[in-house]
Design a protein around this motif. Structure first.
Motif, PDB file in Angstrom:
ATOM      1  N   ARG A  25       0.863  -1.185   0.000  1.00 48.42           N
ATOM      2  CA  ARG A  25       0.000   0.000   0.000  1.00 48.42           C
ATOM      3  C   ARG A  25       0.902   1.239   0.000  1.00 48.42           C
ATOM      4  N   SER A  26       1.134   1.801  -1.165  1.00 51.50           N
ATOM      5  CA  SER A  26       2.085   2.905  -1.306  1.00 51.50           C
ATOM      6  C   SER A  26       1.391   4.245  -1.466  1.00 51.50           C
ATOM      7  N   SER A  27       2.114   5.286  -1.121  1.00 48.23           N
ATOM      8  CA  SER A  27       1.755   6.651  -1.488  1.00 48.23           C
ATOM      9  C   SER A  27       3.045   7.403  -1.787  1.00 48.23           C
ATOM     10  N   ILE A  28       2.901   8.557  -2.445  1.00 46.38           N
ATOM     11  CA  ILE A  28       4.051   9.339  -2.902  1.00 46.38           C
ATOM     12  C   ILE A  28       4.055  10.690  -2.214  1.00 46.38           C
ATOM     13  N   GLU A  69      -0.311   8.828   8.251  1.00 42.27           N
ATOM     14  CA  GLU A  69      -0.263   8.034   7.022  1.00 42.27           C
ATOM     15  C   GLU A  69      -0.134   6.546   7.339  1.00 42.27           C
ATOM     16  N   LYS A  70       0.669   6.229   8.324  1.00 41.65           N
ATOM     17  CA  LYS A  70       0.806   4.831   8.732  1.00 41.65           C
ATOM     18  C   LYS A  70      -0.527   4.290   9.243  1.00 41.65           C
ATOM     19  N   GLU A  71      -1.240   5.099  10.016  1.00 35.32           N
ATOM     20  CA  GLU A  71      -2.560   4.700  10.503  1.00 35.32           C
ATOM     21  C   GLU A  71      -3.543   4.542   9.352  1.00 35.32           C
ATOM     22  N   ARG A  72      -3.340   5.291   8.270  1.00 29.42           N
ATOM     23  CA  ARG A  72      -4.217   5.206   7.092  1.00 29.42           C
ATOM     24  C   ARG A  72      -3.976   3.926   6.301  1.00 29.42           C
ATOM     25  N   GLY A  73      -2.914   3.190   6.646  1.00 29.39           N
ATOM     26  CA  GLY A  73      -2.653   1.915   6.003  1.00 29.39           C
ATOM     27  C   GLY A  73      -1.494   1.910   5.036  1.00 29.39           C
ATOM     28  N   VAL A  74      -0.785   3.030   4.901  1.00 29.53           N
ATOM     29  CA  VAL A  74       0.355   3.094   3.988  1.00 29.53           C
ATOM     30  C   VAL A  74       1.509   2.266   4.556  1.00 29.53           C
ATOM     31  N   ASN A  75       2.087   1.396   3.732  1.00 33.07           N
ATOM     32  CA  ASN A  75       3.248   0.617   4.179  1.00 33.07           C
ATOM     33  C   ASN A  75       4.433   0.736   3.232  1.00 33.07           C
ATOM     34  N   CYS A 245      -5.757   4.441 -15.623  1.00 29.21           N
ATOM     35  CA  CYS A 245      -4.608   4.602 -14.726  1.00 29.21           C
ATOM     36  C   CYS A 245      -4.979   4.299 -13.275  1.00 29.21           C
ATOM     37  N   PRO A 246      -4.178   3.466 -12.598  1.00 27.02           N
ATOM     38  CA  PRO A 246      -4.468   3.121 -11.196  1.00 27.02           C
ATOM     39  C   PRO A 246      -3.885   4.098 -10.194  1.00 27.02           C
ATOM     40  N   SER A 247      -3.011   5.018 -10.663  1.00 33.64           N
ATOM     41  CA  SER A 247      -2.223   5.859  -9.757  1.00 33.64           C
ATOM     42  C   SER A 247      -2.810   7.254  -9.631  1.00 33.64           C
ATOM     43  N   VAL A 248      -4.130   7.330  -9.526  1.00 33.19           N
ATOM     44  CA  VAL A 248      -4.831   8.594  -9.329  1.00 33.19           C
ATOM     45  C   VAL A 248      -5.098   8.756  -7.836  1.00 33.19           C
ATOM     46  N   THR A 249      -4.845   9.951  -7.310  1.00 35.07           N
ATOM     47  CA  THR A 249      -5.060  10.208  -5.895  1.00 35.07           C
ATOM     48  C   THR A 249      -6.501   9.916  -5.513  1.00 35.07           C
ATOM     49  N   GLN A 250      -6.676   9.057  -4.527  1.00 32.57           N
ATOM     50  CA  GLN A 250      -7.997   8.512  -4.213  1.00 32.57           C
ATOM     51  C   GLN A 250      -9.063   9.584  -3.936  1.00 32.57           C
ATOM     52  N   ARG A 261      -7.732   0.334  -9.074  1.00 32.43           N
ATOM     53  CA  ARG A 261      -6.804   1.386  -8.691  1.00 32.43           C
ATOM     54  C   ARG A 261      -5.996   0.945  -7.468  1.00 32.43           C
ATOM     55  N   LEU A 262      -4.915   1.689  -7.185  1.00 31.72           N
ATOM     56  CA  LEU A 262      -4.101   1.434  -6.010  1.00 31.72           C
ATOM     57  C   LEU A 262      -4.885   1.818  -4.749  1.00 31.72           C
ATOM     58  N   THR A 263      -4.951   0.914  -3.808  1.00 32.35           N
ATOM     59  CA  THR A 263      -5.677   1.151  -2.570  1.00 32.35           C
ATOM     60  C   THR A 263      -4.995   2.225  -1.738  1.00 32.35           C
ATOM     61  N   ASN A 264      -5.762   3.204  -1.302  1.00 33.59           N
ATOM     62  CA  ASN A 264      -5.295   4.266  -0.396  1.00 33.59           C
ATOM     63  C   ASN A 264      -4.272   5.211  -1.022  1.00 33.59           C
ATOM     64  N   PHE A 265      -4.047   5.138  -2.339  1.00 37.06           N
ATOM     65  CA  PHE A 265      -2.978   5.936  -2.936  1.00 37.06           C
ATOM     66  C   PHE A 265      -3.304   7.426  -2.923  1.00 37.06           C
ATOM     67  N   ILE A 266      -2.340   8.215  -2.434  1.00 39.42           N
ATOM     68  CA  ILE A 266      -2.392   9.680  -2.510  1.00 39.42           C
ATOM     69  C   ILE A 266      -0.990  10.179  -2.837  1.00 39.42           C
ATOM     70  N   ARG A 267      -0.911  11.179  -3.683  1.00 37.34           N
ATOM     71  CA  ARG A 267       0.362  11.885  -3.843  1.00 37.34           C
ATOM     72  C   ARG A 267       0.234  13.241  -3.166  1.00 37.34           C
ATOM     73  N   TRP A 268       1.039  13.400  -2.126  1.00 30.96           N
ATOM     74  CA  TRP A 268       0.959  14.585  -1.279  1.00 30.96           C
ATOM     75  C   TRP A 268       1.991  15.630  -1.678  1.00 30.96           C
ATOM     76  N   ALA A 269       1.586  16.898  -1.636  1.00 28.16           N
ATOM     77  CA  ALA A 269       2.512  18.010  -1.809  1.00 28.16           C
ATOM     78  C   ALA A 269       3.257  18.276  -0.503  1.00 28.16           C
ATOM     79  N   SER A 270       4.247  19.136  -0.579  1.00 29.66           N
ATOM     80  CA  SER A 270       5.158  19.327   0.552  1.00 29.66           C
ATOM     81  C   SER A 270       4.566  20.139   1.703  1.00 29.66           C
ATOM     82  N   ASP A 271       3.327  20.648   1.544  1.00 33.79           N
ATOM     83  CA  ASP A 271       2.681  21.307   2.681  1.00 33.79           C
ATOM     84  C   ASP A 271       1.931  20.312   3.554  1.00 33.79           C
TER      85      ASP A 271
END
Length: 332
Positions: A25-28, A69-75, A245-250, A261-271
């Motif tokens: 379960r990844s995020s960027i 993020e860890k609590e959200r399931g990201v590993n 595409c599976p890599s769309v922010t959920q 799609r990728l489960t729980n995937f989000i790409r977060w900005a630096s804020d």
């Protein structure tokens, strides 16, 4: 009824079982808006994403965010930028909490006494001449000194049209440095002259990548099915694009066709608040996207579609294994 066990012999079934339990379960995460290079074709800057959010500077805020993020399931945290190595304290905050991968240009060395087993992917944009044209510097000359013989490093070689027929010398010099290499194709987001793909070049580079995988199996981390997917832009007769595409922010995914799609995937900005549309550029036309990770993920989330024949399922396994190796979930 076709099942996994009915399609695979004992060896392939064992390989399937080894990856089926990973549950990745990844995020960027954009670690910073800053970079020590300005590469022509870098989606982060060409799309204006470096100006989309004000960078969070407080390390305690990063630590609290990562815990959420860890609590959200990201590993699996995939750290990009800008250039993540400009902010080692933020990298360390991730590294102490979950499996972490850093995408870097390699100009600043990740200190192994601080991050002994963290996977590092070093961007490489072709030959020395290509690098000077697109990035203003031959980064390999520097990064190869930093990471020679490092077992937790691979080069992400972005192949350009100018490199077709000339990839082998680059693979050889990476092998001589004692690290691995993975390949993807350039998406020419900034329209640099001479770097657009033709169908003939894509067919040629597919054959070339297949040949390199056969001849350098201990250096090249890849799969022939992956080569076919990224060069044709199709999978099982389906074209890659926004609808697939599976890599769309959920939370931003408003597609009505409900693709896999990728489960729980989000790409977060630096804020740590702003979300980007997908794993690459918000301004990129999805039909022209050749991002390797997006295409890998496309295959991975469509396991059921590959339970069609032995060959299809074996193809799916090889791509999943490749992804798992690149992010250190299974050994090289």
């Amino acid at each position: 009824m076709k099942t996994v066990s009915s399609l695979l012999d004992q060896e392939w079934y064992a390989r399937y079982k080894a990856i089926s339990k990973l549950n990745i379960r990844s995020s960027i995460y954009d670690v910073t808006n800053r970079c020590n290079l300005r590469c022509k074709g870098c989606f982060f800057f060409s799309s204006g994403e470096h100006e989309a959010a004000e960078e969070q500077m407080g390390i305690s805020e990063w630590e609290a965010f990562i815990d959420r993020e860890k609590e959200r399931g990201v590993n699996l945290a995939i750290l990009i930028g800008g250039e993540p190595t400009l902010c080692m304290d933020r990298i360390e905050a991730f590294y102490k909490r979950m499996p972490t991968f850093v995408a870097t240009n390699g100009l600043i060395k990740v200190p192994r006494e601080r991050f002994p087993d963290m996977m590092v992917g070093i961007s490489l944009w072709g030959s020395s001449d290509d690098e000077k044209t697109l990035r203003g510097k031959d980064t390999f000359a520097i990064s190869s000194r930093h990471y020679e013989g490092d077992p937790h490093v691979y080069y992400l070689l972005t192949i350009t049209p100018k490199l077709v027929g000339k990839i082998e010398p680059i693979v050889q010099k990476i092998r001589n440095v004692g690290v691995k290499v993975h390949m993807q194709l350039l998406s020419n987001d900034e329209g640099v002259d001479g770097f657009n793909w033709t169908n003939e070049e894509l067919a040629d580079v597919c054959r070339e990548m297949d040949d390199l995988l056969d001849r350098y199996p201990d250096t090249v981390v890849s799969a022939k099915y992956y080569h076919k997917i990224i060069t044709t832009g199709t999978m099982l007769g389906r074209p890659f694009g926004w609808a697939e595409c599976p890599s769309v922010t959920q939370p931003l995914d408003d597609r009505k066709n409900n693709p896999r799609r990728l489960t729980n995937f989000i790409r977060w900005a630096s804020d740590l608040k702003t979300m980007h549309r997908c794993c690459t550029s918000e301004t990129r036309d999805c039909k022209t996207c050749k991002d390797g990770a997006a295409h890998m993920s496309w295959v991975m989330v469509n396991k059921r579609a590959h339970i069609n024949s032995t060959r299809d399922l074996q193809n799916w396994i090889t791509v999943y294994e490749m992804f798992a190796k690149l992010y250190q979930f299974i050994p090289w």
